[in-house]
Design an enzyme around this catalytic site. Sequence first.
Site, PDB file in Angstrom:
ATOM      1  N   ASP A  59      42.518  -7.499  45.390  1.00 16.32           N
ATOM      2  CA  ASP A  59      41.864  -8.775  45.123  1.00 16.32           C
ATOM      3  C   ASP A  59      42.694  -9.960  45.616  1.00 16.32           C
ATOM      4  O   ASP A  59      42.145 -10.983  46.020  1.00 16.32           O
ATOM      5  CB  ASP A  59      41.596  -8.920  43.624  1.00 16.32           C
ATOM      6  CG  ASP A  59      40.409  -8.067  43.177  1.00 16.32           C
ATOM      7  OD1 ASP A  59      39.754  -7.453  44.049  1.00 16.32           O
ATOM      8  OD2 ASP A  59      40.140  -8.016  41.962  1.00 16.32           O
ATOM      9  N   GLY A  60      44.027  -9.823  45.584  1.00 17.61           N
ATOM     10  CA  GLY A  60      44.878 -10.886  46.113  1.00 17.61           C
ATOM     11  C   GLY A  60      44.640 -11.103  47.594  1.00 17.61           C
ATOM     12  O   GLY A  60      44.578 -12.238  48.080  1.00 17.61           O
ATOM     13  N   ASN A 128      39.346 -18.558  42.216  1.00 18.33           N
ATOM     14  CA  ASN A 128      39.540 -17.944  40.901  1.00 18.33           C
ATOM     15  C   ASN A 128      39.770 -18.975  39.804  1.00 18.33           C
ATOM     16  O   ASN A 128      39.014 -19.054  38.862  1.00 18.33           O
ATOM     17  CB  ASN A 128      40.722 -16.966  40.933  1.00 18.33           C
ATOM     18  CG  ASN A 128      40.300 -15.535  41.123  1.00 18.33           C
ATOM     19  OD1 ASN A 128      39.141 -15.249  41.384  1.00 18.33           O
ATOM     20  ND2 ASN A 128      41.247 -14.616  41.001  1.00 18.33           N
ATOM     21  N   ASP A 158      51.465 -24.405  26.597  1.00 17.80           N
ATOM     22  CA  ASP A 158      52.250 -24.135  27.810  1.00 17.80           C
ATOM     23  C   ASP A 158      51.488 -24.525  29.071  1.00 17.80           C
ATOM     24  O   ASP A 158      52.074 -24.644  30.147  1.00 17.80           O
ATOM     25  CB  ASP A 158      52.594 -22.645  27.900  1.00 17.80           C
ATOM     26  CG  ASP A 158      53.610 -22.232  26.846  1.00 17.80           C
ATOM     27  OD1 ASP A 158      54.236 -23.125  26.243  1.00 17.80           O
ATOM     28  OD2 ASP A 158      53.772 -21.017  26.622  1.00 17.80           O
ATOM     29  N   TYR A 171      43.805 -14.265  35.734  1.00 19.01           N
ATOM     30  CA  TYR A 171      44.821 -14.877  34.878  1.00 19.01           C
ATOM     31  C   TYR A 171      44.244 -15.278  33.515  1.00 19.01           C
ATOM     32  O   TYR A 171      44.862 -15.092  32.467  1.00 19.01           O
ATOM     33  CB  TYR A 171      45.410 -16.090  35.593  1.00 19.01           C
ATOM     34  CG  TYR A 171      46.636 -16.705  34.961  1.00 19.01           C
ATOM     35  CD1 TYR A 171      47.425 -16.004  34.047  1.00 19.01           C
ATOM     36  CD2 TYR A 171      47.020 -18.000  35.299  1.00 19.01           C
ATOM     37  CE1 TYR A 171      48.552 -16.578  33.484  1.00 19.01           C
ATOM     38  CE2 TYR A 171      48.154 -18.579  34.752  1.00 19.01           C
ATOM     39  CZ  TYR A 171      48.910 -17.876  33.842  1.00 19.01           C
ATOM     40  OH  TYR A 171      50.026 -18.447  33.284  1.00 19.01           O
TER      41      TYR A 171
END
Length: 280
Positions: A59-60, A128, A158, A171
């Site tokens: 997928d990257g 994404n 964060d 993510y």
Amino acid sequence: MFNYKKILVVVFDKNKSNKALKEVQQILADNACEHEVFLEDKDALGYKGYDLVLVIGGDGSMLSAAKLFSHLNCPFLGVNLGKVGFMADLDSENLITELPEVLSGKNLVEEKETLSCTYNGEEYTAFNEIVLHTQKSYKLMHFELKIEDNLIYRKRADGLIISTSNGSTAYSLSAGGPILSPDVKGLVITSLNPLSLSARPLIVPSDSKIEVNLIKTPSDLNSFIIIDGNQEIKIEDRKDFKVTKSDKSFKLLHPVGHDFFKTCRDKLHWSLSKDENSSN
């Protein structure tokens, strides 16, 4: 006969992908299909006139190829060599049967939405997610979220993730966000490790106009807007950025039998009995 006559084959790691690359090239040659292998030392904008981009990797690799070749306005097809493969879903072990079927028109076409991020007069496209983060993950930042000019919340966390349905399995998922079915036109907004225990991910329509204002960060740290995990924009004096649905879309080809939820079961190891596994 293939429906796709001129194919750009994209491989970023030729050592890992060499076997699959050779098999793909042989299949295309056997069917008299014009193709070219992408060379990383050549400007991506120099590639023109293709009617399909075939990516070998995970997928990257699919995301990287989508960014490089969005100007071609053609579909993308992925041969999966990675561990997950929500976008690249052709099985590298069954190419000799699966690839000709897809290229001959026996496929599903999924049109994925993308995001536009505007900061400091520049516009960026995300396939994404868009992430707000400091350079050290354990340092809290204070930010404000508005949708359609309405204040949603102010939080200490964060960071923040704004993801498409495509990015909901990336993510955002690892940060506790929900999975959106590909046919849901929505965005997932997920705070990263928020100080408030009541904080929960939020799903909004994909055509929402989102604004994020950075109120405060540790004085000794830089903060960044991160596009799809590989492009960092340092936040300077201007502390706000806007996110909207982009005019660009991303067409992805799947085999006819593609089932998003079967992919979830297989890749995310959702609980199934042995009998259920054997029937699928």
